[in-house]
Design an enzyme around this catalytic site. Structure first.
Site, PDB file in Angstrom:
ATOM      1  N   ARG A  54       0.846  -1.202   0.000  1.00 35.02           N
ATOM      2  CA  ARG A  54       0.000   0.000   0.000  1.00 35.02           C
ATOM      3  C   ARG A  54       0.873   1.241   0.000  1.00 35.02           C
ATOM      4  NH1 ARG A  54       0.845   2.386   5.545  1.00 35.02           N
ATOM      5  NH2 ARG A  54       1.062   0.612   6.938  1.00 35.02           N
TER       6      ARG A  54
ATOM      7  N   LYS B 268       6.208  -4.840   2.125  1.00 34.87           N
ATOM      8  CA  LYS B 268       6.053  -4.114   0.855  1.00 34.87           C
ATOM      9  C   LYS B 268       7.392  -3.614   0.318  1.00 34.87           C
ATOM     10  CE  LYS B 268       3.463  -1.508   3.344  1.00 34.87           C
ATOM     11  NZ  LYS B 268       3.965  -2.022   4.636  1.00 34.87           N
TER      12      LYS B 268
ATOM     13  N   TYR C 263      -7.552  -5.168   9.883  1.00 31.73           N
ATOM     14  CA  TYR C 263      -7.184  -5.018   8.484  1.00 31.73           C
ATOM     15  C   TYR C 263      -7.532  -6.314   7.755  1.00 31.73           C
ATOM     16  CZ  TYR C 263      -2.913  -7.662   9.659  1.00 31.73           C
ATOM     17  OH  TYR C 263      -2.028  -8.623  10.083  1.00 31.73           O
TER      18      TYR C 263
END
Length: 394
Positions: free
Chosen positions: A52, A359, A259
């Protein structure tokens, strides 16, 4: 025979990514893993992570964007799918500040970095993204470049690249017992009765970081989170979710932050993964880790799913845990730096520790490689310096 240019301690995603980048420079590298490679006992366990771009800090937004070419490079090396683009949804109380940040600050950071996103109100979130019973004051943002990372494929790809490289040696079941430096600045790493020597050392031992850094008398102030996760059956196959995070004020021990991920074909197909972004009982030592989730955390997650999500059965059909070391400072950010100056040969010892960085896997390999070979990197890691606040008072 046991001499290398670089020794990496830790064979998870970050260690393998660093070795892969070093191999591009034809650097003779040894990777030592205490368990087996591609194990389920460290920070690289599990099947999915979120990619993200929203962050409350501009430097983090910039760093995520800078990671994209490295993901593309890694994807070009394999036929395995490394990530599925589904978008990122952040929503909730816009004034709440959590370990993940704050919605208002994230909007400002995205705007300043000229990253497109869509601003949402509570009605938008419910109508477009299948949530329900949200307070009317909730706000949100949707950023289209978010994705679900196939962590298993990512680690498998990195391991395959390293295993076939003529410059990399991989050794599993190799728990490091001793690290020393000699007068000529060689570094000796001892595993059982075998000692390996190198000019450079990279420490990326995941949640076992304190155990490894203590060999250099570096005692980090960390806590350990054995995070719960659950998979809920999709009852309406016509809908799916993006990756998402809800910002809400905590309720005592209930952190009240959750989440989730979309249904994907590589991780319990037909099931939606939802997880609490808190632990009720942090651990004090990696040996306390278990694969059984905390019952209270699971119950709170099921309750939130029942009250606020549509199209899924609120009973958890499958469960798992995710284990990591986090800094005890409020931001729980990463540590990416050289060893402290009181460590002999500190300028040749690179440390990566704590935080959530799935990420950044390909980019972090490049950054750690840069620091190892050049003592610097073009990427802004000034916010990840190892300072006194990260160290225990011994």
């Amino acid at each position: 025979m046991n001499n290398y240019d670089v020794i990496i301690v830790g064979g998870g995603s970050m260690g393998l990514s660093t070795a892969y980048q070093l191999s591009k420079e034809k650097v003779k590298t040894l990777v030592l893993e205490r368990f087996t490679f591609q194990n389920q006992l460290g920070s690289s366990a599990g099947f999915t992570r979120q990619f993200r771009i929203p962050y409350p800090e501009e430097y983090m937004v910039k760093l995520v964007v800078q990671s994209e070419p490295y993901w593309e490079d890694l994807q070009s090396q394999t036929k395995l799918e490394l990530m599925k683009k589904v978008g990122t949804l952040w929503f909730g109380d816009p004034d709440v500040q959590t370990t993940e940040g704050n919605i208002k600050l994230a909007e400002q950071a995205l705007t300043n970095q000229q990253i497109p996103y869509t601003k949402l109100n509570a009605t938008d979130i419910q109508n477009k993204y299948h949530f329900k019973n949200l307070p009317s004051t909730y706000e949100g943002l949707f950023q289209k470049d978010g994705a679900s990372i196939n962590l298993k494929n990512t680690v498998e790809t990195l391991h395959s690249l390293c295993a076939t490289s003529p410059f990399i040696s991989l050794k599993e079941h190799s728990k490091v017992d001793k690290i020393t430096s000699s007068a000529n600045q060689d570094i000796q790493v001892t595993v059982g009765n075998t000692t390996y020597t190198s000019k450079k050392l990279v420490l990326v031992p995941g949640p076992y970081v304190d155990e490894v850094t203590s060999l250099l008398r570096i005692y980090l102030n960390v806590t350990y989170w054995n995070m719960s996760s659950a998979y809920f059956k999709l009852t309406d196959p016509s809908i799916n979710y993006p990756t998402w995070f809800v910002f809400q004020p905590p309720k005592g021990k209930d952190g009240n932050e959750f989440y989730g991920f979309p249904a994907v074909d590589w991780d319990y197909p037909g099931y939606i993964r939802v997880a609490p972004d808190f632990v009720i009982n942090p651990l004090t030592d990696p040996s306390q880790r278990t694969s059984i989730p905390n019952k209270e955390e699971l119950a709170l997650t099921s309750e939130w799913v029942k009250n606020h999500m549509t199209g899924i059965d609120p009973r958890p059909y499958h469960t798992s845990t995710c284990f990591m070391a986090l800094s005890n400072n409020a931001s729980k950010e990463l540590i990416v730096d050289f060893a402290p100056s009181f460590v002999p040969n500190h300028q040749n010892i690179v440390l990566y520790a704590t935080g959530w960085a799935g990420k950044f896997i390909p980019l972090m390999g490049k950054i750690l490689s840069d620091l190892t070979l050049n003592q610097t990197t073009e990427y802004d890691i000034s916010h990840f310096k190892l300072t006194d606040k990260h160290l225990k008072n011994i």
